[in-house]
Design a protein around this motif. Structure first.
Motif, PDB file in Angstrom:
ATOM      1  N   LEU A  52      27.435  37.352 -25.485  1.00  0.00           N
ATOM      2  CA  LEU A  52      27.371  36.397 -24.582  1.00  0.00           C
ATOM      3  C   LEU A  52      28.306  36.920 -23.324  1.00  0.00           C
ATOM      4  CD1 LEU A  52      28.121  33.519 -27.021  1.00  0.00           C
ATOM      5  CD2 LEU A  52      25.994  33.931 -25.860  1.00  0.00           C
TER       6      LEU A  52
ATOM      7  N   MET B 198      22.669  29.094 -37.646  1.00  0.00           N
ATOM      8  CA  MET B 198      23.045  29.958 -38.698  1.00  0.00           C
ATOM      9  C   MET B 198      24.396  30.749 -38.368  1.00  0.00           C
ATOM     10  SD  MET B 198      21.622  33.067 -40.679  1.00  0.00           S
ATOM     11  CE  MET B 198      21.962  34.088 -39.250  1.00  0.00           C
ATOM     12  N   ILE B 199      24.443  31.442 -37.303  1.00  0.00           N
ATOM     13  CA  ILE B 199      25.626  32.454 -36.992  1.00  0.00           C
ATOM     14  C   ILE B 199      27.041  31.166 -37.122  1.00  0.00           C
ATOM     15  CG2 ILE B 199      27.005  33.479 -35.185  1.00  0.00           C
ATOM     16  CD1 ILE B 199      24.138  34.571 -34.473  1.00  0.00           C
TER      17      ILE B 199
ATOM     18  N   LEU C   4      41.319  40.744 -42.509  1.00  0.00           N
ATOM     19  CA  LEU C   4      40.005  40.322 -43.345  1.00  0.00           C
ATOM     20  C   LEU C   4      39.469  41.138 -44.184  1.00  0.00           C
ATOM     21  CD1 LEU C   4      38.452  38.233 -40.269  1.00  0.00           C
ATOM     22  CD2 LEU C   4      40.016  37.482 -41.955  1.00  0.00           C
TER      23      LEU C   4
ATOM     24  N   LEU D 202      33.402  30.557 -30.683  1.00  0.00           N
ATOM     25  CA  LEU D 202      33.533  31.638 -31.788  1.00  0.00           C
ATOM     26  C   LEU D 202      34.806  32.299 -31.670  1.00  0.00           C
ATOM     27  CD1 LEU D 202      30.090  33.409 -31.297  1.00  0.00           C
ATOM     28  CD2 LEU D 202      30.933  32.343 -33.341  1.00  0.00           C
ATOM     29  N   ILE D 203      35.492  32.514 -30.444  1.00  0.00           N
ATOM     30  CA  ILE D 203      36.891  33.049 -30.463  1.00  0.00           C
ATOM     31  C   ILE D 203      37.878  32.208 -31.047  1.00  0.00           C
ATOM     32  CG2 ILE D 203      38.699  33.752 -28.802  1.00  0.00           C
ATOM     33  CD1 ILE D 203      36.628  34.668 -26.724  1.00  0.00           C
TER      34      ILE D 203
ATOM     35  N   ILE E 282      31.395  38.801 -41.520  1.00  0.00           N
ATOM     36  CA  ILE E 282      31.097  37.560 -40.776  1.00  0.00           C
ATOM     37  C   ILE E 282      31.811  37.761 -39.391  1.00  0.00           C
ATOM     38  CG2 ILE E 282      30.941  35.024 -40.511  1.00  0.00           C
ATOM     39  CD1 ILE E 282      29.068  36.498 -42.505  1.00  0.00           C
TER      40      ILE E 282
ATOM     41  N   LEU F 286      18.655  31.270 -35.722  1.00  0.00           N
ATOM     42  CA  LEU F 286      19.843  32.516 -35.421  1.00  0.00           C
ATOM     43  C   LEU F 286      21.217  31.757 -35.121  1.00  0.00           C
ATOM     44  CD1 LEU F 286      20.397  35.456 -35.724  1.00  0.00           C
ATOM     45  CD2 LEU F 286      19.914  35.599 -33.243  1.00  0.00           C
TER      46      LEU F 286
ATOM     47  N   LEU G 267      40.868  32.114 -38.207  1.00  0.00           N
ATOM     48  CA  LEU G 267      40.610  33.068 -39.263  1.00  0.00           C
ATOM     49  C   LEU G 267      41.878  33.947 -39.476  1.00  0.00           C
ATOM     50  CD1 LEU G 267      37.188  34.693 -40.121  1.00  0.00           C
ATOM     51  CD2 LEU G 267      38.534  33.151 -41.151  1.00  0.00           C
TER      52      LEU G 267
ATOM     53  N   ILE H 266      29.844  37.304 -29.522  1.00  0.00           N
ATOM     54  CA  ILE H 266      30.890  36.991 -28.517  1.00  0.00           C
ATOM     55  C   ILE H 266      30.736  37.959 -27.323  1.00  0.00           C
ATOM     56  CG2 ILE H 266      33.251  37.031 -27.679  1.00  0.00           C
ATOM     57  CD1 ILE H 266      34.024  35.813 -30.538  1.00  0.00           C
TER      58      ILE H 266
ATOM     59  N   LEU I  37      27.856  28.539 -20.288  1.00  0.00           N
ATOM     60  CA  LEU I  37      27.466  29.739 -20.731  1.00  0.00           C
ATOM     61  C   LEU I  37      28.492  30.511 -21.688  1.00  0.00           C
ATOM     62  CD1 LEU I  37      24.961  31.655 -20.455  1.00  0.00           C
ATOM     63  CD2 LEU I  37      26.490  33.030 -18.762  1.00  0.00           C
ATOM     64  N   TYR I  38      29.779  30.079 -21.410  1.00  0.00           N
ATOM     65  CA  TYR I  38      30.936  30.678 -22.327  1.00  0.00           C
ATOM     66  C   TYR I  38      31.157  29.664 -23.326  1.00  0.00           C
ATOM     67  CZ  TYR I  38      31.265  33.460 -18.216  1.00  0.00           C
ATOM     68  OH  TYR I  38      31.425  34.365 -17.168  1.00  0.00           O
TER      69      TYR I  38
ATOM     70  N   ILE J  30      37.500  32.512 -34.855  1.00  0.00           N
ATOM     71  CA  ILE J  30      37.843  33.854 -35.364  1.00  0.00           C
ATOM     72  C   ILE J  30      39.521  34.111 -35.390  1.00  0.00           C
ATOM     73  CG2 ILE J  30      37.910  36.346 -34.978  1.00  0.00           C
ATOM     74  CD1 ILE J  30      35.019  36.111 -34.159  1.00  0.00           C
TER      75      ILE J  30
ATOM     76  N   PHE K 178      30.406  40.109 -37.200  1.00  0.00           N
ATOM     77  CA  PHE K 178      29.283  39.376 -36.596  1.00  0.00           C
ATOM     78  C   PHE K 178      29.808  38.385 -35.417  1.00  0.00           C
ATOM     79  CE2 PHE K 178      25.148  36.967 -37.753  1.00  0.00           C
ATOM     80  CZ  PHE K 178      24.166  37.774 -36.933  1.00  0.00           C
TER      81      PHE K 178
ATOM     82  N   VAL L 219      42.542  41.001 -35.798  1.00  0.00           N
ATOM     83  CA  VAL L 219      42.154  40.031 -36.588  1.00  0.00           C
ATOM     84  C   VAL L 219      41.394  40.754 -37.668  1.00  0.00           C
ATOM     85  CG1 VAL L 219      40.149  38.242 -36.815  1.00  0.00           C
ATOM     86  CG2 VAL L 219      41.545  38.424 -34.827  1.00  0.00           C
TER      87      VAL L 219
ATOM     88  N   LEU M  56      27.576  30.238 -40.687  1.00  0.00           N
ATOM     89  CA  LEU M  56      28.073  31.367 -41.356  1.00  0.00           C
ATOM     90  C   LEU M  56      29.667  31.528 -41.326  1.00  0.00           C
ATOM     91  CD1 LEU M  56      25.861  34.411 -40.676  1.00  0.00           C
ATOM     92  CD2 LEU M  56      26.359  33.514 -42.877  1.00  0.00           C
ATOM     93  N   ILE M  57      30.035  31.224 -39.983  1.00  0.00           N
ATOM     94  CA  ILE M  57      31.290  31.371 -39.648  1.00  0.00           C
ATOM     95  C   ILE M  57      32.348  30.122 -40.045  1.00  0.00           C
ATOM     96  CG2 ILE M  57      33.266  31.356 -37.649  1.00  0.00           C
ATOM     97  CD1 ILE M  57      31.569  33.110 -36.253  1.00  0.00           C
TER      98      ILE M  57
ATOM     99  N   ASP N 120      29.718  28.832 -26.320  1.00  0.00           N
ATOM    100  CA  ASP N 120      29.560  29.476 -27.539  1.00  0.00           C
ATOM    101  C   ASP N 120      30.536  30.260 -27.790  1.00  0.00           C
ATOM    102  OD1 ASP N 120      27.586  27.675 -28.684  1.00  0.00           O
ATOM    103  OD2 ASP N 120      25.830  29.154 -28.044  1.00  0.00           O
ATOM    104  N   ALA N 121      30.947  31.325 -26.685  1.00  0.00           N
ATOM    105  CA  ALA N 121      31.742  32.473 -26.797  1.00  0.00           C
ATOM    106  C   ALA N 121      33.110  31.854 -27.025  1.00  0.00           C
ATOM    107  CB  ALA N 121      31.861  33.053 -25.614  1.00  0.00           C
TER     108      ALA N 121
END
Lengths: 295, 633
Positions: free
Chosen positions: B166, A223-224, B148, A272-273, B155, A220, A279, B163, A265-266, A276, B158, B144, A227-228, A268-269
């Protein structure tokens, strides 16, 4: 100096793994227009294959290729059973289907194997450290880099030098025209899924070699991120997936080095931030299909 | 096409009713009026037969509210959101901060500010900060999401889900992490509050769907380029639905924790997300009715599967036939949902309730006759007048891709009341010119001026709002919207000050002017080809533009249809005084219709003049028509 080298090794090994996963996703996307949410479960399947093969006493170096082939086979079956009946529907329905397939597989692993983590014994030549003078680098990481670079070069040769690869690229550019030229759609799609499964399998072996365990949700998290990475790289070309994968590796390693342990702990967050937010600046990714900015 | 009369006398049509809402508003109103009691009846039925206890019924109602939230966004924008459960979780945590008894909060959330430590609010009051927090996070993430589309949006949503999960685990001072928040008062949630919340959610969701922004989001979903061409700012309509649906999810989450009594991060993650997707897909994601139906089905199906799982659990470890040992069964619900979703996608992609709202179903409409389909209120004729000084001008417009010059040195002028033609063989650069002048591509150099303002860098939206209407070579209508709504979207942009009923009447007038009134309530994708072409023109005219840019409007039309369209365009120019720029392959039509013609070939402008001059121009004959005529073979 040793910090710099360790950092570089970490970037390349993580980036290589993510690039393998992202490429698998991108190959399928280029043909069918959807990102396969069940891609991570192919990793898990490969992991369980490895676990059971080792359990029955198959030597590690024999078990690995069989497990990888198993992931490729699983990908082909997945397409045949779940996605083919929906051929021609909107990419959104395929995406939802893949989400459902992923969850169903996840539950099956829980029921028929175990909800708990299973140890995968890693041979000695993969654990420990290489030493160059006073610099220590993890063996698993070096091997991860070697394997992923080799896999990427092999994939490149496959796509540019063989009939099959050229058929695949032609279909990815324009599936309708490729079919008119006599390319068998079912076969090309099957090959694409097999390739994506094999790439996921290779990534899984690298992943497990560094962690030594397999559990139902193993696929999981990587993959997440993959994906991003695909989105970040740009969906229009496999190059994008490559860039996205390595950018992700760079980001993650940076946060790993920069963030103090109590904030781990943060991590991965934060990754991801960051992705994004990226993006927001480039909604179509690094390699955008339409190079023209929208007015 | 029959004779068209733009100045039809208004007295011909008598008012039949005085509506307060436009068609969609009425449909939404009746949908709420039908769904609220129907849902209550279903729940009472389950309760009456002892099939469900109190908390299951409450969960069903809350699931309906959550389904409305997800359905509103996914249906309106066509983007599958996986992040909505995060708003649900935020609502849950924030509401709990205010309702958990202060004595327990002391050790559960010791680092909270004193004011919150002491808060012992009733639930209805705690809903306020819960919804506000969801809206705030919705605005932040919406920055954001509004950018998109398609897969990237899915995605990214997702990513937001991960986030938030977590952070729910990590932000222990706020959420107590994996130890979860407990002692949330379960007696605080009575039926009056939950029913009021349901009705409010229904009204808000349907009102959002019926609002201008809601309709604009649907137009964007159907065809973004067309939406931009009539001045819709797509990003804003997506943001609007994102935030409104976040608010509904926050409300649902706040109520949810007061049924289960515990707020744990795992309750706001993949399983619940999947349950929400199942709801909207099984019910039908295009309609809110579908979301409601799906939510009820999913709630009770979930209960049945759980009971089955418990039943099977009793056999775990026992030997079945042939030495197979019954495994411990986990996650049967998720498995069953996966199968359900696959079956629905294979056999009924629109979902059980389909894409129509309950009040638009034929048998409902028959019973509510008089409220629907009554086209004829007092309609003023569709008309506006373009100032005689209006000018569209390009100076030395140039576009190249790397070394390839697609268009160079295009100088073109259209005045009010003029029909100007742009012709040229395939590959001459006509499409590039259109894309540049309508704001879809940037020019490499040169300038565009619209009514003496420099419009070179304007976006397609801005150009549309400033007086440039267009049609497309390959038809772009908003397929699943009705013909009337296709035009209404443009009216709303051109005349934002009009009330919804007046705006709708105006849209009807445009349909009448283009002879489309009979199909007003048909969905645009069901129209015949020629009708779709006219619908595009109606939509462009409803924008009340100074200039109308028609991109091969008679492509694929037969001789009669072409004649009729020619007559219509003449009439439009005579009545309204707008300028028309016609890009066309049909030379006889261009020659007959245009006052002035520009000829391009291989990216260069090679001639311009009256039709007679163009016919006689040797350069044009050589480049465009002559090759074949002069060919001795």
């Amino acid at each position: 100096m040793d910090q710099v080298i360790q950092f570089a090794v970490s970037v390349l090994s993580l980036g290589g793994t993510y690039a393998l996963l992202a490429l698998g996703l991108a190959i399928v996307f280029s043909l069918l227009g959807f990102l396969n949410f069940a891609h991570g479960d192919l990793m898990t399947i490969c992991g369980y294959g490895l676990y059971f093969l080792l359990l029955t006493g198959v030597p590690f170096l024999v078990a690995v290729p069989i497990a990888i082939a198993l992931a490729g086979l699983a990908a082909v079956l997945m397409e045949r059973i779940a996605f083919r009946p929906l051929r021609g529907r909107s990419p959104m329905s395929l995406l939802i289907t893949s989400f459902a397939v992923s969850l169903a597989l996840h539950v099956c692993f829980q029921i028929f194997i175990s909800p708990k983590s299973k140890p995968v014994p890693i041979p000695n030549f993969l654990s420990g450290y290489f030493t160059f003078g006073d610099i220590y680098v993890s063996k698993a990481q070096i091997i991860a880099i070697v394997i992923s670079v080799a896999a990427l070069l092999l994939l490149n040769a496959l796509l540019t030098r063989t009939r099959m690869g050229i058929a695949l690229r032609a279909s990815a550019t324009d599936f309708d025209v490729a079919r008119i030229m006599g390319i068998n759609a079912n076969k090309v799609i099957m090959i694409a899924f097999a390739l994506s499964g094999i790439l996921a399998g290779i990534a899984a072996v690298i992943w497990i070699a560094q962690r030594g365990a397999v559990y139902p949700a193993m696929g999981l998290t990587p993959m997440i991120k993959a994906l991003i990475a695909v989105i970040i790289g740009g969906l229009s070309s496999p190059k994008g997936a490559l860039y996205g994968g390595f950018l992700l590796g760079l980001l993650e390693s940076t946060f790993l080095f920069v963030l103090p342990d109590e904030f781990v702990l943060y991590r991965d967050a934060a990754v991801l931030i960051a992705l994004i937010s990226f993006l927001m600046l480039r909604p179509n990714g690094i390699v955008a299909r339409n190079a023209e900015p929208m007015r | 096409m029959s004779q068209v009369d733009l100045n039809m006398a208004s007295s011909e049509i008598a008012a039949t009713h005085k509506a307060r809402l436009d068609t969609r508003g009425r449909q939404s109103f009746w949908s709420v009026v039908i769904i609220a009691p129907a849902l209550s009846a279903v729940l009472l039925f389950f309760a009456g037969f002892g099939l469900a206890n109190d908390s299951l019924l409450k969960l069903a109602t809350i699931n309906v509210i959550a389904g409305l939230g997800v359905g509103l966004f996914c249906g309106g924008t066509g983007i599958l959101s996986l992040a909505h459960i995060s708003f649900f979780g935020i609502g849950a945590y924030v509401a709990s901060w205010f309702t958990i008894p202060p004595a327990i909060k002391g050790f559960l959330l010791p680092s909270m500010p004193f004011a919150i430590q002491q808060a012992d609010w009733p639930l209805w009051l705690a809903l306020v900060p819960a919804v506000a927090a969801a809206v705030l996070v919705g605005l932040l993430t919406g920055v954001v999401m509004r950018r998109l589309r398609d897969t990237a949006a899915v995605i990214a949503s997702f990513g937001f889900l991960i986030i938030s999960y977590l952070l729910f685990i990590g932000l222990k001072p706020l959420t107590n992490g994996k130890q979860s928040l407990y002692s949330i008062p379960r007696d605080a949630l009575g039926w009056p509050l939950i029913l009021v919340a349901l009705v409010v959610a229904l009204i808000v969701a349907y009102a959002a769907k019926a609002s201008i922004a809601g309709r604009n989001a649907e137009a964007t979903r159907e065809d973004e380029q067309a939406a931009r061409s009539i001045g819709i700012v797509s990003d804003n309509s997506i943001l609007f639905l994102w935030v409104v649906s976040a608010a509904i999810m926050g409300l649902a989450g706040a109520l949810f924790v007061h049924v289960v009594g515990v707020a744990a991060p795992s309750a706001f993650y993949l399983d619940k997300t999947f349950a929400l997707i199942v709801m909207v897909i099984i019910g039908g994601y295009r309609s809110l009715t579908g979301a409601v139906v799906g939510a009820v089905i999913v709630t009770f199906a979930e209960e049945v599967f759980k009971k089955t799982e418990e039943f099977l659990g009793g056999f775990a470890g026992q030997e079945l036939i042939g030495g197979i040992i019954m495994p411990q069964v986990f996650g049967l619900t998720a498995l069953a949902f996966s199968v359900m979703i696959l079956l629905v996608l294979y056999y009924r992609p629109d979902g059980i309730a389909g894409y129509k709202e309950v009040a638009t179903l034929p048998w409902v409409q028959r019973r509510l006759d008089g409220w629907f389909g009554t086209a004829n209120s007092n309609i003023a004729p569709a008309h506006y007048r373009v100032s005689e000084t209006a000018r569209l001008k390009t100076v030395d417009l140039h576009k190249s891709y790397g070394g390839f010059v697609a268009m160079s040195g295009t100088n073109l002028e259209v005045k009010a009341g003029q029909i100007v033609g742009l012709i040229g063989p395939n590959g001459a650069g006509k499409s590039t010119f259109i894309n540049v002048i309508t704001g879809n591509l940037f020019a490499t150099s040169g300038s565009i001026s619209l009514n003496d303002q420099d419009a070179t860098l304007w976006s397609a939206n801005k150009l549309a709002k400033s007086g440039m209407g267009r049609t497309f070579q390959n038809i772009r209508v908003f397929g699943s919207l009705t013909v009337l709504e296709n035009v209404l979207t443009a009216v709303n942009v051109a005349r934002p000050e009009l009330g919804s009923v007046v705006a709708e009447d105006k849209a009807r007038a445009w349909l009448h002017a283009l002879n489309l009134d009979a199909v007003a309530q048909t969905s645009a994708e069901a129209l015949a080809y020629g009708d779709q072409r006219r619908l595009e023109i109606a939509r462009a005219l409803a924008l009340e533009p100074d200039f109308l840019l028609l991109d091969e409007p008679v492509a694929g039309m037969n001789h009669q249809e072409t004649e009729a369209l020619t007559a219509l365009l003449r009439q439009v120019v005579a009545d309204i005084g707008c300028g028309i720029l016609l890009v066309e392959h049909d030379l006889p039509m261009v020659m007959a219709l245009c006052d002035h013609i520009y000829v391009v070939n291989k990216g260069e402008q090679i001639a311009d003049g009256t039709p007679a001059e163009i016919r006689a121009d040797p350069v044009v004959i050589e480049a465009y028509i002559g090759q074949e005529l002069d060919d001795p073979h």
